[in-house]
Design a protein around this motif. Structure first.
Motif, mmCIF file in Angstrom:
data_model
loop_
_atom_site.group_PDB
_atom_site.id
_atom_site.type_symbol
_atom_site.label_atom_id
_atom_site.label_comp_id
_atom_site.label_asym_id
_atom_site.label_seq_id
_atom_site.Cartn_x
_atom_site.Cartn_y
_atom_site.Cartn_z
ATOM 1 N N ARG A 53 24.167 34.724 -58.856
ATOM 2 C CA ARG A 53 23.922 34.122 -57.365
ATOM 3 C C ARG A 53 22.653 33.962 -57.297
ATOM 4 O O ARG A 53 22.195 32.820 -57.122
ATOM 5 C CB ARG A 53 24.532 34.941 -56.411
ATOM 6 C CG ARG A 53 25.787 34.902 -55.840
ATOM 7 C CD ARG A 53 26.248 35.698 -54.530
ATOM 8 N NE ARG A 53 27.560 35.949 -54.528
ATOM 9 C CZ ARG A 53 28.056 37.224 -54.625
ATOM 10 N NH1 ARG A 53 27.069 38.120 -54.395
ATOM 11 N NH2 ARG A 53 29.225 37.350 -54.741
ATOM 12 N N THR A 54 21.530 34.754 -57.692
ATOM 13 C CA THR A 54 20.182 34.871 -57.348
ATOM 14 C C THR A 54 19.572 33.852 -58.446
ATOM 15 O O THR A 54 18.422 33.458 -58.168
ATOM 16 C CB THR A 54 19.382 36.041 -57.227
ATOM 17 O OG1 THR A 54 19.873 36.772 -58.481
ATOM 18 C CG2 THR A 54 19.921 36.775 -56.046
ATOM 19 N N ARG A 55 20.408 33.717 -59.495
ATOM 20 C CA ARG A 55 19.668 32.811 -60.483
ATOM 21 C C ARG A 55 20.171 31.195 -60.655
ATOM 22 O O ARG A 55 19.772 30.458 -61.424
ATOM 23 C CB ARG A 55 20.453 33.206 -61.972
ATOM 24 C CG ARG A 55 19.963 34.709 -62.229
ATOM 25 C CD ARG A 55 20.449 35.047 -63.677
ATOM 26 N NE ARG A 55 20.441 36.460 -63.702
ATOM 27 C CZ ARG A 55 21.636 37.272 -64.196
ATOM 28 N NH1 ARG A 55 22.610 36.896 -64.902
ATOM 29 N NH2 ARG A 55 21.543 38.550 -64.253
ATOM 30 N N ALA A 56 21.063 30.845 -59.565
ATOM 31 C CA ALA A 56 21.661 29.574 -59.167
ATOM 32 C C ALA A 56 20.759 28.518 -59.215
ATOM 33 O O ALA A 56 21.040 27.262 -59.671
ATOM 34 C CB ALA A 56 22.790 29.778 -58.373
ATOM 35 N N SER A 57 19.526 28.724 -58.664
ATOM 36 C CA SER A 57 18.488 27.864 -58.439
ATOM 37 C C SER A 57 17.065 28.090 -58.535
ATOM 38 O O SER A 57 16.705 29.364 -58.666
ATOM 39 C CB SER A 57 18.773 27.221 -56.850
ATOM 40 O OG SER A 57 18.467 28.268 -55.970
ATOM 41 N N ALA A 58 16.362 26.950 -58.822
ATOM 42 C CA ALA A 58 15.136 27.218 -59.117
ATOM 43 C C ALA A 58 14.184 28.117 -58.057
ATOM 44 O O ALA A 58 13.441 28.796 -58.410
ATOM 45 C CB ALA A 58 14.178 25.986 -59.541
ATOM 46 N N TRP A 59 14.544 27.807 -56.850
ATOM 47 C CA TRP A 59 13.640 28.399 -55.705
ATOM 48 C C TRP A 59 14.184 29.745 -55.646
ATOM 49 O O TRP A 59 13.295 30.478 -55.513
ATOM 50 C CB TRP A 59 13.997 27.562 -54.379
ATOM 51 C CG TRP A 59 15.620 27.652 -53.852
ATOM 52 C CD1 TRP A 59 16.623 26.775 -54.136
ATOM 53 C CD2 TRP A 59 15.992 28.909 -53.255
ATOM 54 N NE1 TRP A 59 17.569 27.427 -53.527
ATOM 55 C CE2 TRP A 59 17.380 28.453 -52.853
ATOM 56 C CE3 TRP A 59 15.734 30.097 -52.826
ATOM 57 C CZ2 TRP A 59 18.338 29.326 -52.419
ATOM 58 C CZ3 TRP A 59 16.372 31.008 -52.157
ATOM 59 C CH2 TRP A 59 17.731 30.557 -51.990
#
Ligand code: PBG
Length: 334
Positions: free
Chosen positions: A16-22
């Motif tokens: 989950r926490t890796r799903a987007s650059a931000w």
């Protein structure tokens, strides 16, 4: 108390926490910045001289005037400190390495010129006799060719004082003699250099990764034998903790592990065991490996540089000596 089942999938999805650059930026445990780097610089004689080092592609020796220009480049990129190494002319090398104590040697000339032109950059200087000895060893030899400890320490004290007098900010003994940190600290205090730091090459291994460096300072061809009688055995990790403990007790402000990547386990153990700043030296052979890998397309050069440097931070380093400092700083500054 309500009891919850042990958290597990699908309640926990680490992706989950890796799903987007931000989100990746938000959760990063470590960050690299140009302030993490110490840039090693090789100094040679003459004026307007640049000598590329074949085994270290992209790295050159610079005459003092051009070393000053490189210091400006580094400062402009936010690199806080340079590590200076001299390529001593052959006629100034001798069995006792006495030129190391000459206040007008290349090292001292470079220190004065850089401090004069770029006063805000830190200068770390190498304390060891190998760039000055005719035999390429880091100390003085007895008749049997053994590197003697205590007489070498006396010479190193003189060398460190010589560098401090020229304006060095951090003296960094890379010789692995016993007792040299205490002797140098005492002499610096006695001679009015209380604020000159010592970064101890505390756990320095007898490594096959130093070859291109020895080309750069002109000691590879002349080196007789190896350095296993004073540098550490790559088989040993626990012994590194003893080396570090002694150097801290003798007055080291910070300690270094060297080489870098193959010894990250040592970095992590030292960091766990002691509350002192720990540095690593990503040495010449490591640099050359990355360049060689990138040259044959085995990996993306920029990514290899940043990933390996981040590994040092993750292992617990306060900073890292790296020949990639300028490239990495440019990448990080975007
Ligand atoms: C020697 C010294 C060495 C390095 C730094 N200081 C080489 C050696 O011990 O033979 C190696 C650095 C590198 O390979 O980049 N006092």
């Amino acid at each position: 108390m309500p009891s919850f089942p042990a958290p597990a999938y699908p309640a926990i999805r680490l992706r989950r926490t890796r799903a987007s650059a931000w989100s990746r930026a938000l959760h990063a445990e470590h960050r690299l910045s140009p302030a993490d780097f110490i840039w090693p610089l090789f100094v040679t004689s003459g004026e307007g001289v640049e000598e590329p080092i074949a085994s270290l592609p992209g790295v050159s020796r610079w005459s003092v005037d051009l070393a000053v220009a490189r210091a400006r480049d580094a400062a402009a990129l936010g690199i806080p400190c340079l590590a200076l190494f001299p390529n001593t002319p052959a006629d100034k090398r001798s069995d006792d390495g006495a030129h190391a104590l000459d206040p007008d040697n290349l090292m001292c000339q470079a220190i004065r010129a850089i401090k004069d032109a770029v006063p805000d950059i830190g200068l770390l200087t190498d304390v060891a006799l190998d760039p000055y000895t005719a035999h390429g060893q880091d100390g003085l030899l007895d008749e049997a060719g053994y590197v003697v400890n205590d007489a070498t320490v006396d010479a190193l004290v003189g060398q460190a004082l010589n560098q401090a007098a020229a304006g060095a900010d951090i003296v960094a003994p890379s010789d692995m003699m016993d007792g040299r940190i205490g002797a140098i600290r005492e002499a610096l205090e006695a001679e009015g250099h209380a604020n000159v730091q010592i970064m101890a090459y505390a756990a320095k291994y007898a490594s096959a990764f130093y070859g291109p460096f020895r080309d750069a300072v002109g000691s590879r061809g002349i080196l007789k034998g190896d350095k296993k009688g004073y540098q550490m055995d790559p088989a040993n990790g626990t012994e590194a903790l003893r080396e570090v403990a002694l150097d801290i007790a003798e007055g080291a402000d910070s300690v270094m592990v060297k080489p870098g990547l193959p010894y990250l386990d040592v970095v992590a153990r030292v960091k766990d065991a002691f509350d002192v700043p720990v540095f690593a030296y990503q040495v010449s052979g490591e640099y050359a490996m990355i360049e060689a890998a990138a040259a044959v397309g085995a990996g993306d050069r920029d990514a290899l540089i940043l990933e390996t440097l981040m590994a040092f931070k993750r292992a617990g380093c306060t900073g890292v000596l790296t020949y990639h400092a300028l490239d990495a700083a440019r990448l990080l500054n975007g």
